[in-house]
Design a protein around this motif. Structure first.
Motif, PDB file in Angstrom:
ATOM      1  N   SER A  19       0.832  -1.205   0.000  1.00  0.00           N
ATOM      2  CA  SER A  19       0.000   0.000   0.000  1.00  0.00           C
ATOM      3  C   SER A  19       0.867   1.256   0.000  1.00  0.00           C
ATOM      4  O   SER A  19       0.558   2.234  -0.701  1.00  0.00           O
ATOM      5  CB  SER A  19      -0.935   0.004   1.208  1.00  0.00           C
ATOM      6  OG  SER A  19      -0.208   0.035   2.429  1.00  0.00           O
ATOM      7  N   CYS A  20       1.968   1.242   0.748  1.00  0.00           N
ATOM      8  CA  CYS A  20       2.877   2.402   0.761  1.00  0.00           C
ATOM      9  C   CYS A  20       3.500   2.616  -0.617  1.00  0.00           C
ATOM     10  O   CYS A  20       3.618   3.754  -1.092  1.00  0.00           O
ATOM     11  CB  CYS A  20       3.970   2.201   1.807  1.00  0.00           C
ATOM     12  SG  CYS A  20       3.394   2.286   3.515  1.00  0.00           S
ATOM     13  N   THR A  21       3.878   1.516  -1.240  1.00  0.00           N
ATOM     14  CA  THR A  21       4.466   1.609  -2.577  1.00  0.00           C
ATOM     15  C   THR A  21       3.440   2.170  -3.560  1.00  0.00           C
ATOM     16  O   THR A  21       3.768   3.020  -4.400  1.00  0.00           O
ATOM     17  CB  THR A  21       4.933   0.226  -3.043  1.00  0.00           C
ATOM     18  OG1 THR A  21       5.902  -0.288  -2.117  1.00  0.00           O
ATOM     19  CG2 THR A  21       5.562   0.300  -4.431  1.00  0.00           C
ATOM     20  N   HIS A  22       2.200   1.701  -3.463  1.00  0.00           N
ATOM     21  CA  HIS A  22       1.148   2.163  -4.361  1.00  0.00           C
ATOM     22  C   HIS A  22       0.864   3.658  -4.151  1.00  0.00           C
ATOM     23  O   HIS A  22       0.684   4.406  -5.127  1.00  0.00           O
ATOM     24  CB  HIS A  22      -0.126   1.354  -4.122  1.00  0.00           C
ATOM     25  CG  HIS A  22      -1.266   1.771  -5.008  1.00  0.00           C
ATOM     26  ND1 HIS A  22      -1.327   1.466  -6.360  1.00  0.00           N
ATOM     27  CD2 HIS A  22      -2.397   2.493  -4.736  1.00  0.00           C
ATOM     28  CE1 HIS A  22      -2.422   1.981  -6.872  1.00  0.00           C
ATOM     29  NE2 HIS A  22      -3.099   2.604  -5.910  1.00  0.00           N
ATOM     30  N   ILE A  23       0.850   4.112  -2.898  1.00  0.00           N
ATOM     31  CA  ILE A  23       0.570   5.524  -2.607  1.00  0.00           C
ATOM     32  C   ILE A  23       1.625   6.437  -3.234  1.00  0.00           C
ATOM     33  O   ILE A  23       1.315   7.508  -3.753  1.00  0.00           O
ATOM     34  CB  ILE A  23       0.503   5.748  -1.079  1.00  0.00           C
ATOM     35  CG1 ILE A  23      -0.731   5.064  -0.491  1.00  0.00           C
ATOM     36  CG2 ILE A  23       0.473   7.246  -0.746  1.00  0.00           C
ATOM     37  CD1 ILE A  23      -0.743   5.039   1.035  1.00  0.00           C
ATOM     38  N   LEU A  24       2.869   5.996  -3.216  1.00  0.00           N
ATOM     39  CA  LEU A  24       3.966   6.838  -3.711  1.00  0.00           C
ATOM     40  C   LEU A  24       4.331   6.544  -5.165  1.00  0.00           C
ATOM     41  O   LEU A  24       5.279   7.134  -5.689  1.00  0.00           O
ATOM     42  CB  LEU A  24       5.210   6.642  -2.825  1.00  0.00           C
ATOM     43  CG  LEU A  24       5.062   7.012  -1.350  1.00  0.00           C
ATOM     44  CD1 LEU A  24       6.363   6.735  -0.606  1.00  0.00           C
ATOM     45  CD2 LEU A  24       4.661   8.479  -1.194  1.00  0.00           C
ATOM     46  N   ALA A  25       3.586   5.650  -5.807  1.00  0.00           N
ATOM     47  CA  ALA A  25       3.956   5.188  -7.153  1.00  0.00           C
ATOM     48  C   ALA A  25       4.048   6.318  -8.166  1.00  0.00           C
ATOM     49  O   ALA A  25       4.884   6.283  -9.080  1.00  0.00           O
ATOM     50  CB  ALA A  25       2.957   4.140  -7.627  1.00  0.00           C
ATOM     51  N   GLU A 111      -2.174  11.359   4.430  1.00  0.00           N
ATOM     52  CA  GLU A 111      -1.254  11.464   5.580  1.00  0.00           C
ATOM     53  C   GLU A 111       0.122  10.934   5.213  1.00  0.00           C
ATOM     54  O   GLU A 111       1.154  11.532   5.562  1.00  0.00           O
ATOM     55  CB  GLU A 111      -1.817  10.677   6.767  1.00  0.00           C
ATOM     56  CG  GLU A 111      -3.004  11.331   7.446  1.00  0.00           C
ATOM     57  CD  GLU A 111      -3.592  10.457   8.533  1.00  0.00           C
ATOM     58  OE1 GLU A 111      -4.041  11.015   9.542  1.00  0.00           O
ATOM     59  OE2 GLU A 111      -3.602   9.214   8.369  1.00  0.00           O
ATOM     60  N   PHE A 112       0.142   9.818   4.486  1.00  0.00           N
ATOM     61  CA  PHE A 112       1.425   9.220   4.117  1.00  0.00           C
ATOM     62  C   PHE A 112       2.182  10.109   3.130  1.00  0.00           C
ATOM     63  O   PHE A 112       3.395  10.281   3.248  1.00  0.00           O
ATOM     64  CB  PHE A 112       1.187   7.833   3.514  1.00  0.00           C
ATOM     65  CG  PHE A 112       2.449   7.027   3.351  1.00  0.00           C
ATOM     66  CD1 PHE A 112       3.134   6.554   4.465  1.00  0.00           C
ATOM     67  CD2 PHE A 112       2.952   6.741   2.094  1.00  0.00           C
ATOM     68  CE1 PHE A 112       4.301   5.817   4.330  1.00  0.00           C
ATOM     69  CE2 PHE A 112       4.110   6.006   1.944  1.00  0.00           C
ATOM     70  CZ  PHE A 112       4.787   5.541   3.060  1.00  0.00           C
ATOM     71  N   ARG A 113       1.459  10.676   2.157  1.00  0.00           N
ATOM     72  CA  ARG A 113       2.123  11.578   1.197  1.00  0.00           C
ATOM     73  C   ARG A 113       2.669  12.819   1.904  1.00  0.00           C
ATOM     74  O   ARG A 113       3.777  13.279   1.601  1.00  0.00           O
ATOM     75  CB  ARG A 113       1.145  11.992   0.099  1.00  0.00           C
ATOM     76  CG  ARG A 113       0.733  10.882  -0.853  1.00  0.00           C
ATOM     77  CD  ARG A 113      -0.010  11.437  -2.055  1.00  0.00           C
ATOM     78  NE  ARG A 113      -0.622  10.369  -2.846  1.00  0.00           N
ATOM     79  CZ  ARG A 113      -1.906  10.005  -2.732  1.00  0.00           C
ATOM     80  NH1 ARG A 113      -2.709  10.647  -1.889  1.00  0.00           N
ATOM     81  NH2 ARG A 113      -2.388   9.025  -3.470  1.00  0.00           N
ATOM     82  N   LEU A 114       1.895  13.367   2.830  1.00  0.00           N
ATOM     83  CA  LEU A 114       2.314  14.582   3.537  1.00  0.00           C
ATOM     84  C   LEU A 114       3.575  14.342   4.354  1.00  0.00           C
ATOM     85  O   LEU A 114       4.531  15.132   4.296  1.00  0.00           O
ATOM     86  CB  LEU A 114       1.181  15.070   4.444  1.00  0.00           C
ATOM     87  CG  LEU A 114       1.505  16.301   5.315  1.00  0.00           C
ATOM     88  CD1 LEU A 114       1.830  17.499   4.445  1.00  0.00           C
ATOM     89  CD2 LEU A 114       0.340  16.609   6.260  1.00  0.00           C
TER      90      LEU A 114
END
Length: 382
Positions: A19-25, A111-114
């Motif tokens: 999920s982290c990889t997908h958010i920052l893809a 939140e993760f992107r920020l």
């Protein structure tokens, strides 16, 4: 963001890594993932990431151990803890190990992107600061070379010709001409002193300096500085008063550079004192330390200037009447020398009431004083 950052995600849950990889893809990132601490540390050494997300609860190495090892490997790598067991204590522990921030699970994509954006900005600031420091050091070295070779040589030639003219070797000077040449000579002499001072400051080599360390009797060294500065004190009718403890252990250090420190500090105290005043020099032992304090009743230092007094070329806004403007390098050099001796130098001051500069040096225990004799307590004026 134009820069491309490398991000490492260390988490034992595959769904979190994915999920982290997908958010920052869609971001400008190179992303790597590791399922445990051991693999994460190996990938840290291999890819040297800018940012590492670390789960606190993992089999094998704990997240805190991973944080500590990453910080030892490269303290500029920004680390962020992600965990489903967020507590105040765990957050504090993570920060102590070098974590930049703390993200509790579950977290949203925004939140993760920020937090990622903030972390890479932090990384950029760290790297920029290191680059600026290196550039400053290179500039300092290059400037020293230019000053020493390109400026000093022609000034020495000018100085030599001035001496020839003042000695009357090219004809007699009338009083006006002599006065003008004396002014030129004084300015050239001041420039050469400034060049020599700057060269001395930038050429201090701590490793070479420590090779010259030996047990030193600091009261004797201070007395030598006072003796040299006596004429300067007499000219302003300033009394130098030294107060030495009964027994002071030797200090392991370099005699020449420490003498320069005490001459700088005592000389400044005289220079910034008003006429018909006194300068107090106190030498006493502390807990494994030796303290030398120099206090004057002079013009003092403005509160806003105190943080900068040990910076290169600092010169206070307030000057004693008739005091010659200095180069602003004496205290900067003194601080470098004292730091090289493992000590510290501080100042307390109040405008209009004076200043106290205190040098603290680690004592050398188990060594006898020069000649095996201890000086008696007391206060004496020189």
């Amino acid at each position: 963001m134009n820069d491309r950052y490398t991000i490492l995600i260390i988490d034992d849950e595959e769904v979190v890594r994915d999920s982290c990889t997908h958010i920052l893809a869609k971001g400008n990132f190179r992303i790597h993932t590791a399922e445990d601490g051991d693999r994460g540390l190996k990938m840290t050494e291999e890819f040297k990431p800018d940012l590492v997300f670390v789960d606190l609860k993992m089999p094998g190495l704990s997240g805190l151990e991973v944080l500590e090892r990453i910080n030892r490997f490269d303290p500029t790598i920004v680390t962020i803890v992600i965990t489903g067991y967020a507590t105040i204590n765990s957050a504090v522990d993570a920060m102590k190990k070098g974590a930049y921030d703390f993200l509790p699970k579950p977290f949203s994509a925004d939140e993760f992107r920020l937090i990622t954006r903030r972390a890479v900005e932090k990384r950029k600031l760290l790297l920029d600061a290191i680059t600026l420091r290196l550039e400053k050091e290179m500039l300092r070295e290059n400037f020293t070379s230019i000053v020493s070779h390109e400026l000093k040589s022609p000034l020495l030639a000018v100085q030599q010709n001035i001496y020839v003219i003042l000695d009357g070797m090219v004809g007699e000077l009338n009083p006006t001409q002599r006065e003008m040449m004396e002014r030129v000579k004084n300015r050239v002499d001041s420039l050469l002193r400034l060049i020599n001072t700057w060269a001395d400051m930038t050429s201090i080599d701590v490793s070479e300096l420590k090779k010259r360390f030996k047990p030193l009797d600091i009261p004797s060294l201070v007395s030598k500085a006072v003796e040299v500065l006596q004429a300067q004190a007499v000219a302003k009718n300033v009394t130098l008063v030294t107060d030495c403890a009964r027994s002071v252990e030797p200090v392991n250090g370099d005699e020449g550079t420490l003498l320069e420190v005490f001459m700088n500090i005592i000389g400044n105290a005289i220079k910034f004192s008003e006429r018909d005043n006194s300068v107090s020099i106190k030498i006493e032992g502390g807990d494994g330390e030796l303290h030398v304090s120099v206090s004057d009743k002079g013009v003092g230092i403005q509160k806003e200037d105190i943080p900068f007094v040990f910076d290169d070329f600092y010169r206070g806004k307030v000057q004693a009447r008739g005091a010659e403007m200095g180069s602003g390098l004496g205290l900067a050099i003194s601080k470098r020398i004292i730091n090289a001796h493992g000590g510290s130098i501080t100042v307390e001051s109040e405008p209009g009431k004076g200043s106290t500069f205190t040098v603290v040096l680690p004592r050398e225990t188990g060594l006898s004083r020069t000649g095996g004799k201890e000086k008696t307590a007391g206060q004496f004026a020189i």
